[in-house]
Design a protein around this motif. Structure first.
Motif, PDB file in Angstrom:
ATOM      1  N   TYR A  90      -1.983  -3.892 -12.309  1.00 33.14           N
ATOM      2  CA  TYR A  90      -3.403  -3.552 -12.183  1.00 33.14           C
ATOM      3  C   TYR A  90      -3.568  -2.075 -11.816  1.00 33.14           C
ATOM      4  O   TYR A  90      -4.440  -1.381 -12.340  1.00 33.14           O
ATOM      5  N   HIS A  91      -2.724  -1.600 -10.913  1.00 34.51           N
ATOM      6  CA  HIS A  91      -2.702  -0.179 -10.537  1.00 34.51           C
ATOM      7  C   HIS A  91      -2.452   0.696 -11.764  1.00 34.51           C
ATOM      8  O   HIS A  91      -3.206   1.632 -12.049  1.00 34.51           O
ATOM      9  N   GLU A  92      -1.378   0.409 -12.498  1.00 32.12           N
ATOM     10  CA  GLU A  92      -0.973   1.282 -13.601  1.00 32.12           C
ATOM     11  C   GLU A  92      -1.942   1.214 -14.779  1.00 32.12           C
ATOM     12  O   GLU A  92      -2.223   2.240 -15.412  1.00 32.12           O
ATOM     13  N   LEU A  93      -2.454   0.036 -15.097  1.00 34.89           N
ATOM     14  CA  LEU A  93      -3.359  -0.083 -16.236  1.00 34.89           C
ATOM     15  C   LEU A  93      -4.665   0.657 -15.983  1.00 34.89           C
ATOM     16  O   LEU A  93      -5.235   1.274 -16.902  1.00 34.89           O
ATOM     17  N   ASN A  94      -5.153   0.630 -14.761  1.00 37.66           N
ATOM     18  CA  ASN A  94      -6.382   1.354 -14.469  1.00 37.66           C
ATOM     19  C   ASN A  94      -6.147   2.855 -14.385  1.00 37.66           C
ATOM     20  O   ASN A  94      -7.075   3.642 -14.646  1.00 37.66           O
ATOM     21  N   GLU A  95      -4.936   3.266 -14.054  1.00 34.54           N
ATOM     22  CA  GLU A  95      -4.642   4.697 -14.118  1.00 34.54           C
ATOM     23  C   GLU A  95      -4.538   5.164 -15.567  1.00 34.54           C
ATOM     24  O   GLU A  95      -4.938   6.284 -15.894  1.00 34.54           O
ATOM     25  N   PHE A  96      -4.006   4.324 -16.453  1.00 34.61           N
ATOM     26  CA  PHE A  96      -4.046   4.656 -17.880  1.00 34.61           C
ATOM     27  C   PHE A  96      -5.485   4.760 -18.352  1.00 34.61           C
ATOM     28  O   PHE A  96      -5.848   5.694 -19.092  1.00 34.61           O
ATOM     29  N   ARG A  97      -6.320   3.830 -17.945  1.00 34.30           N
ATOM     30  CA  ARG A  97      -7.743   3.837 -18.317  1.00 34.30           C
ATOM     31  C   ARG A  97      -8.422   5.160 -17.965  1.00 34.30           C
ATOM     32  O   ARG A  97      -9.223   5.685 -18.726  1.00 34.30           O
ATOM     33  N   THR A  98      -8.119   5.679 -16.798  1.00 34.22           N
ATOM     34  CA  THR A  98      -8.872   6.808 -16.251  1.00 34.22           C
ATOM     35  C   THR A  98      -8.120   8.135 -16.307  1.00 34.22           C
ATOM     36  O   THR A  98      -8.720   9.179 -16.016  1.00 34.22           O
ATOM     37  N   ASP A  99      -6.825   8.121 -16.681  1.00 32.28           N
ATOM     38  CA  ASP A  99      -6.048   9.362 -16.702  1.00 32.28           C
ATOM     39  C   ASP A  99      -4.827   9.165 -17.593  1.00 32.28           C
ATOM     40  O   ASP A  99      -3.685   9.202 -17.128  1.00 32.28           O
ATOM     41  N   ALA A 100      -5.080   8.979 -18.879  1.00 35.60           N
ATOM     42  CA  ALA A 100      -4.013   8.563 -19.793  1.00 35.60           C
ATOM     43  C   ALA A 100      -2.900   9.596 -19.931  1.00 35.60           C
ATOM     44  O   ALA A 100      -1.727   9.249 -20.045  1.00 35.60           O
ATOM     45  N   LEU A 123      -7.007 -13.978  -8.046  1.00 37.36           N
ATOM     46  CA  LEU A 123      -6.238 -12.954  -8.749  1.00 37.36           C
ATOM     47  C   LEU A 123      -5.662 -11.962  -7.744  1.00 37.36           C
ATOM     48  O   LEU A 123      -6.410 -11.388  -6.944  1.00 37.36           O
ATOM     49  N   PRO A 124      -4.347 -11.729  -7.766  1.00 35.12           N
ATOM     50  CA  PRO A 124      -3.748 -10.729  -6.871  1.00 35.12           C
ATOM     51  C   PRO A 124      -3.890  -9.328  -7.455  1.00 35.12           C
ATOM     52  O   PRO A 124      -3.381  -9.046  -8.542  1.00 35.12           O
ATOM     53  N   VAL A 125      -4.610  -8.466  -6.751  1.00 36.28           N
ATOM     54  CA  VAL A 125      -4.830  -7.109  -7.262  1.00 36.28           C
ATOM     55  C   VAL A 125      -4.658  -6.108  -6.131  1.00 36.28           C
ATOM     56  O   VAL A 125      -4.613  -6.468  -4.954  1.00 36.28           O
ATOM     57  N   GLN A 126      -4.585  -4.842  -6.523  1.00 31.72           N
ATOM     58  CA  GLN A 126      -4.640  -3.753  -5.560  1.00 31.72           C
ATOM     59  C   GLN A 126      -5.990  -3.063  -5.707  1.00 31.72           C
ATOM     60  O   GLN A 126      -6.397  -2.705  -6.812  1.00 31.72           O
ATOM     61  N   VAL A 154      14.868  -3.643   0.263  1.00 32.67           N
ATOM     62  CA  VAL A 154      13.588  -3.884  -0.403  1.00 32.67           C
ATOM     63  C   VAL A 154      13.574  -3.135  -1.724  1.00 32.67           C
ATOM     64  O   VAL A 154      13.864  -1.933  -1.776  1.00 32.67           O
ATOM     65  N   ASN A 155      13.238  -3.836  -2.791  1.00 26.66           N
ATOM     66  CA  ASN A 155      13.104  -3.224  -4.113  1.00 26.66           C
ATOM     67  C   ASN A 155      11.629  -3.262  -4.495  1.00 26.66           C
ATOM     68  O   ASN A 155      11.044  -4.338  -4.664  1.00 26.66           O
ATOM     69  N   GLY A 156      10.995  -2.092  -4.607  1.00 28.20           N
ATOM     70  CA  GLY A 156       9.590  -2.034  -4.959  1.00 28.20           C
ATOM     71  C   GLY A 156       8.686  -2.111  -3.751  1.00 28.20           C
ATOM     72  O   GLY A 156       9.004  -1.602  -2.673  1.00 28.20           O
ATOM     73  N   ILE A 157       7.540  -2.784  -3.915  1.00 25.63           N
ATOM     74  CA  ILE A 157       6.519  -2.855  -2.866  1.00 25.63           C
ATOM     75  C   ILE A 157       6.091  -4.309  -2.682  1.00 25.63           C
ATOM     76  O   ILE A 157       5.067  -4.746  -3.229  1.00 25.63           O
ATOM     77  N   PRO A 158       6.865  -5.094  -1.940  1.00 22.03           N
ATOM     78  CA  PRO A 158       6.425  -6.470  -1.666  1.00 22.03           C
ATOM     79  C   PRO A 158       5.198  -6.461  -0.756  1.00 22.03           C
ATOM     80  O   PRO A 158       5.253  -5.979   0.370  1.00 22.03           O
ATOM     81  N   ALA A 159       4.083  -6.957  -1.259  1.00 24.90           N
ATOM     82  CA  ALA A 159       2.842  -6.961  -0.488  1.00 24.90           C
ATOM     83  C   ALA A 159       2.207  -8.345  -0.423  1.00 24.90           C
ATOM     84  O   ALA A 159       1.408  -8.608   0.472  1.00 24.90           O
ATOM     85  N   PHE A 160       2.554  -9.216  -1.359  1.00 22.78           N
ATOM     86  CA  PHE A 160       2.014 -10.569  -1.399  1.00 22.78           C
ATOM     87  C   PHE A 160       3.093 -11.565  -0.957  1.00 22.78           C
ATOM     88  O   PHE A 160       4.222 -11.180  -0.661  1.00 22.78           O
ATOM     89  N   ASP A 161       2.734 -12.835  -0.972  1.00 21.58           N
ATOM     90  CA  ASP A 161       3.664 -13.859  -0.491  1.00 21.58           C
ATOM     91  C   ASP A 161       4.713 -14.238  -1.529  1.00 21.58           C
ATOM     92  O   ASP A 161       5.759 -14.804  -1.181  1.00 21.58           O
ATOM     93  N   VAL A 162       4.476 -13.950  -2.806  1.00 19.96           N
ATOM     94  CA  VAL A 162       5.464 -14.214  -3.854  1.00 19.96           C
ATOM     95  C   VAL A 162       5.504 -13.012  -4.798  1.00 19.96           C
ATOM     96  O   VAL A 162       4.513 -12.301  -4.975  1.00 19.96           O
ATOM     97  N   SER A 163       6.639 -12.822  -5.445  1.00 22.30           N
ATOM     98  CA  SER A 163       6.868 -11.587  -6.190  1.00 22.30           C
ATOM     99  C   SER A 163       6.022 -11.465  -7.446  1.00 22.30           C
ATOM    100  O   SER A 163       5.653 -10.347  -7.842  1.00 22.30           O
ATOM    101  N   TRP A 164       5.708 -12.567  -8.117  1.00 23.49           N
ATOM    102  CA  TRP A 164       4.926 -12.421  -9.339  1.00 23.49           C
ATOM    103  C   TRP A 164       3.564 -11.800  -9.036  1.00 23.49           C
ATOM    104  O   TRP A 164       3.025 -11.065  -9.863  1.00 23.49           O
ATOM    105  N   LYS A 165       3.023 -12.069  -7.854  1.00 29.85           N
ATOM    106  CA  LYS A 165       1.747 -11.463  -7.475  1.00 29.85           C
ATOM    107  C   LYS A 165       1.898  -9.962  -7.266  1.00 29.85           C
ATOM    108  O   LYS A 165       0.995  -9.182  -7.599  1.00 29.85           O
ATOM    109  N   ASP A 166       3.048  -9.540  -6.720  1.00 34.92           N
ATOM    110  CA  ASP A 166       3.294  -8.096  -6.577  1.00 34.92           C
ATOM    111  C   ASP A 166       3.320  -7.415  -7.937  1.00 34.92           C
ATOM    112  O   ASP A 166       2.816  -6.291  -8.092  1.00 34.92           O
ATOM    113  N   VAL A 167       3.917  -8.080  -8.932  1.00 32.06           N
ATOM    114  CA  VAL A 167       3.964  -7.506 -10.276  1.00 32.06           C
ATOM    115  C   VAL A 167       2.551  -7.316 -10.815  1.00 32.06           C
ATOM    116  O   VAL A 167       2.228  -6.269 -11.400  1.00 32.06           O
ATOM    117  N   VAL A 168       1.684  -8.303 -10.600  1.00 35.64           N
ATOM    118  CA  VAL A 168       0.309  -8.196 -11.078  1.00 35.64           C
ATOM    119  C   VAL A 168      -0.407  -7.043 -10.371  1.00 35.64           C
ATOM    120  O   VAL A 168      -1.137  -6.263 -10.996  1.00 35.64           O
TER     121      VAL A 168
END
Length: 322
Positions: free
Chosen positions: A232-242, A296-299, A214-228
């Motif tokens: 979403y995780h990283e962009l909101n962490e930049f928003r709140t803790d740059a 939309l696939p999000v965490q 396993v490479n990364g964190i497969p959580a959805f049924d297709v990989s492009w959704k995992d990327v999203v």
């Protein structure tokens, strides 16, 4: 202030529950005595955890931000449909009113959360087999200095490096074959005759490889959704803790960290708690877009209002205590 001679490994990564990457970071968070506040639609199946509430340390937060997606490895490394799905979905997710109703509690009353995408870049260079943080930083600086990335408004933009299928992401001793999904940070460099800083995230194409690993964190049924979900995780962490990476490098907390709790940043505790109950789908979900146009696939992110991961809501949560 922490002792910089004994670096603290604050959580700034997305890590798979139960993985080596999680063990190295999640269980070694800074928890100096008296530092963390104890407290008031939590994700179903996950208990409240008030001790994980985020605390504001006076550092940089970014209510009005931009991002640019950089797809590594060239067109040959990607399905054109995956590029389109990823770029469209993360733009909609970051602008979604009901999702932002969760995040707005970490900003000043009256602040309008905005997140505007810059045109994507597909980088026509060979697909990297692996990428460590020094590689990420050098690539971002090189692209800025070469003019392939715009260098305006660097204080409020984050460049998202998207790794193609099969590429391994590294962060020191950790890698995406052992649970690392992504991370965010910043790099200081000389540009146009002055010292500047650029923000970045690095994001794995999560999948089960042909060899079964396993490479990364497969959580959805297709990989492009995992990327999203990772974006979403990283962009909101930049928003709140740059500036979390600066805090790690210098050992400074006050005035450098933004919103950080005893269980990490805004994206961390929900993954850990979903992993603790053995069901990542509690926080990795497809939600209906507030603007229409599908799902939309999000965490789900951490909310002080419910002391846990919270999905989209119709009204903004009350401001979190600072």
């Amino acid at each position: 202030m922490a002792d910089s001679s004994n670096p603290i490994r604050w959580m700034r990564i997305q890590a798979r529950p139960g993985s080596l990457a999680e063990a190295r970071h999640y269980h070694k968070l800074a928890q100096p005595e008296g530092r963390w506040a104890e407290p008031a639609a939590i994700a179903d199946g996950i208990p409240e955890e008030p001790a994980a509430d985020l605390v504001f340390h006076g550092g940089k937060i970014v209510p009005q931000m931009e991002f640019q997606n950089v797809f590594l490895g060239g067109q040959a490394s990607w399905l054109a449909s995956d590029i389109d799905h990823i770029n469209t979905a993360i733009g909609l997710a970051m602008q979604d009113r009901r999702l932002n109703n969760v995040v707005t509690q970490y900003f000043k009353p009256g602040d309008q959360l905005t997140c505007d995408p810059r045109p994507l870049l597909v980088l026509e260079e060979p697909r990297p087999r692996a990428l460590d943080e020094p590689d990420v930083q050098q690539l971002v600086v090189r692209l800025l200095q070469q003019g392939k990335l715009p260098d305006n408004d660097l204080d409020t933009v984050i460049f998202n490096l998207l790794l193609p299928p099969g590429t391994v992401l590294k962060l020191g001793p950790d890698d995406s074959l052992n649970g690392l999904g992504g991370y965010h940070g910043s790099v200081h460099f000389q540009h146009n005759g002055r010292q500047q800083r650029a923000y970045y995230s690095a994001n794995v194409f999560s999948q089960t490889l042909p060899n079964g690993r396993v490479n990364g964190i497969p959580a959805f049924d297709v990989s492009w959704k995992d990327v999203v979900g990772t974006l979403y995780h990283e962009l909101n962490e930049f928003r709140t803790d740059a500036d979390v990476r600066d805090a790690i490098e210098t050992g400074n907390v006050d005035g450098v960290l933004g919103w950080m709790g005893a269980r990490g940043e805004i994206g961390d505790q929900p993954i850990a708690m979903a992993g603790a109950v053995g069901n990542l789908s509690l926080v990795f979900q497809e939600i209906l877009s507030s603007a229409g146009g599908g799902r939309l696939p999000v965490q789900f992110l951490y909310s002080n209002a419910v002391h846990g991961g919270e999905g989209p809501i119709d009204r903004p949560d009350p401001p979190a205590q600072t």
